[in-house]
Design an enzyme around this catalytic site. Structure first.
Site, PDB file in Angstrom:
ATOM      1  CG  ASP A  86       4.712   2.482   7.222  1.00 18.07           C
ATOM      2  OD1 ASP A  86       4.018   2.857   6.466  1.00 18.07           O
ATOM      3  OD2 ASP A  86       4.598   2.083   7.984  1.00 18.07           O
ATOM      4  CG  HIS A  87       4.555  -0.280   3.648  1.00 20.36           C
ATOM      5  ND1 HIS A  87       4.151  -1.654   4.648  1.00 20.36           N
ATOM      6  CD2 HIS A  87       3.527   0.515   5.274  1.00 20.36           C
ATOM      7  CE1 HIS A  87       3.794  -1.568   6.366  1.00 20.36           C
ATOM      8  NE2 HIS A  87       3.755  -0.532   6.102  1.00 20.36           N
TER       9      HIS A  87
ATOM     10  CG  HIS B 208      -0.259   0.139   2.584  1.00 18.62           C
ATOM     11  ND1 HIS B 208       0.484  -1.065   3.151  1.00 18.62           N
ATOM     12  CD2 HIS B 208      -0.377   0.863   3.507  1.00 18.62           C
ATOM     13  CE1 HIS B 208       1.052  -0.221   4.093  1.00 18.62           C
ATOM     14  NE2 HIS B 208       0.366   0.283   4.790  1.00 18.62           N
TER      15      HIS B 208
ATOM     16  CG  HIS C 117      -0.166   3.965   4.776  1.00 17.06           C
ATOM     17  ND1 HIS C 117      -0.577   3.493   5.651  1.00 17.06           N
ATOM     18  CD2 HIS C 117      -1.083   5.140   4.038  1.00 17.06           C
ATOM     19  CE1 HIS C 117      -2.281   3.573   5.685  1.00 17.06           C
ATOM     20  NE2 HIS C 117      -2.294   5.006   4.668  1.00 17.06           N
TER      21      HIS C 117
HETATM   22 ZN   LIG Z   1       2.798   0.234   7.982  1.00 18.01          ZN
END
Ligand SMILES: [Zn+2]
Length: 299
Positions: A106-107, A102, A104
């Site tokens: 942090d990914h 996804h 976001h």
């Molecule tokens: Zn995350």
């Protein structure tokens, strides 16, 4: 104590089956770990209240294929890239594609810069994450990559573009749909609790042999028990909201303060999003009315 507040106080939270599993304590996860012949996990150095120990980056590929797919590259951090490169070289593999669960940050942050670094394409549900030379993934697709097959499982709920990836061993890489510790946030307004519950069911129906989450330890002992716990946990939160609203109308902030009193305050903004997502579901079902001055029961 009013009757309604007494009823609220008596609602018992479901038991988290992972409590008895002896999972590594926060901060104790190994940086690099071979989880099974198909999968190595590399932990990114971005721990926080929301990311737990940090983001889990997974290398997936058939042993002997000399190839690997990176799932969720995580933060664009040189130390993290060095560890990913070391894990690739331990596997004797080069990166042939980058998959992202996804959008976001942090990914997804490292997806495009590392695609450049590895000369490999990005594949994701969100075209902005996949980039101009990437590939937009479709629900239900089977990818043949790195000598193995990877199923694209739509899991919207945490956010709109969320995907999980089912690998040939039967394990499912679940991103932020299910976490290694605690429960996931259903973001609001982007996330959707009804979709989230359907996505839990979709993963449940796959009969996963293991869940490899975007944050926190691998869940190998009884993945189905964790999925059950996640479903019942959401029902519990809904019951808590309805019990408080039986007492009186409450602003959303008051619901969060009461329901999440046992949880550190730093997590309350995320808790408020999950609460608003629950209220949106209840409102669609005609059970509550959400207004600026407060939330009240309908009827
Ligand atoms: Zn995350």
């Amino acid at each position: 104590m009013s009757d309604a507040r007494a009823e609220f106080a008596e609602l018992a939270p479901p038991t988290d089956p992972r409590g008895a599993w002896g999972l590594p304590a926060p901060g104790q996860m190994p940086v690099t770990l071979a989880l099974e012949p198909l999968v190595t996990r590399v932990l990114a150095p971005n721990p926080s209240g929301m990311t737990l120990d940090g983001t889990n980056t997974y290398l997936v590929g058939a042993p002997g294929s000399a190839q690997a797919v990176l799932v969720d590259p995580g933060p664009d951090d040189p130390a993290h890239l060095a560890r990913v490169n070391a894990a690739l070289s331990d596997r004797g593999a080069r990166c042939v594609a980058i998959l992202v669960t996804h959008h976001h940050w942090d990914h997804a942050e490292a997806a495009l810069p590392w695609a450049e670094h590895f000369g490999a394409p990005v594949a994701a549900a969100d075209p902005a994450v996949a980039g101009p030379r990437g590939r937009v993934l479709q629900p239900g697709e089977q990818l043949r990559l790195a000598g193995t097959s990877i199923g694209v499982v739509p899991t919207p709920g945490h956010c709109g573009d969320h995907l999980a990836f089912r690998i040939e061993s039967g394990a499912v890489l679940v991103g932020d749909h299910v976490l290694g510790r605690g429960t996931s946030v259903v973001t609001h307004p982007e996330g959707d609790l009804v979709a989230y519950l359907e996505s839990l069911r979709r993963v449940y129906d796959l009969g996963p042999s293991a869940l490899y989450p975007g944050h926190g330890p691998e869940l190998t002992q009884d993945p189905i028990a964790v999925l059950d716990f996640y479903r019942v946990h959401r029902e519990f939160r809904e019951q808590q909201i309805l019990a408080l609203l039986t007492e009186a109308a409450h602003p959303v902030s008051a619901l969060v303060e009461i329901i999440y009193a046992p949880v550190p305050r730093v997590l309350w903004p995320a808790a408020e999003q999950s609460t608003r997502a629950a209220l949106a579901k209840l409102e669609r079902q005609g059970r509550v009315h959400v207004a600026r001055e407060g939330v009240r029961l309908v009827g």
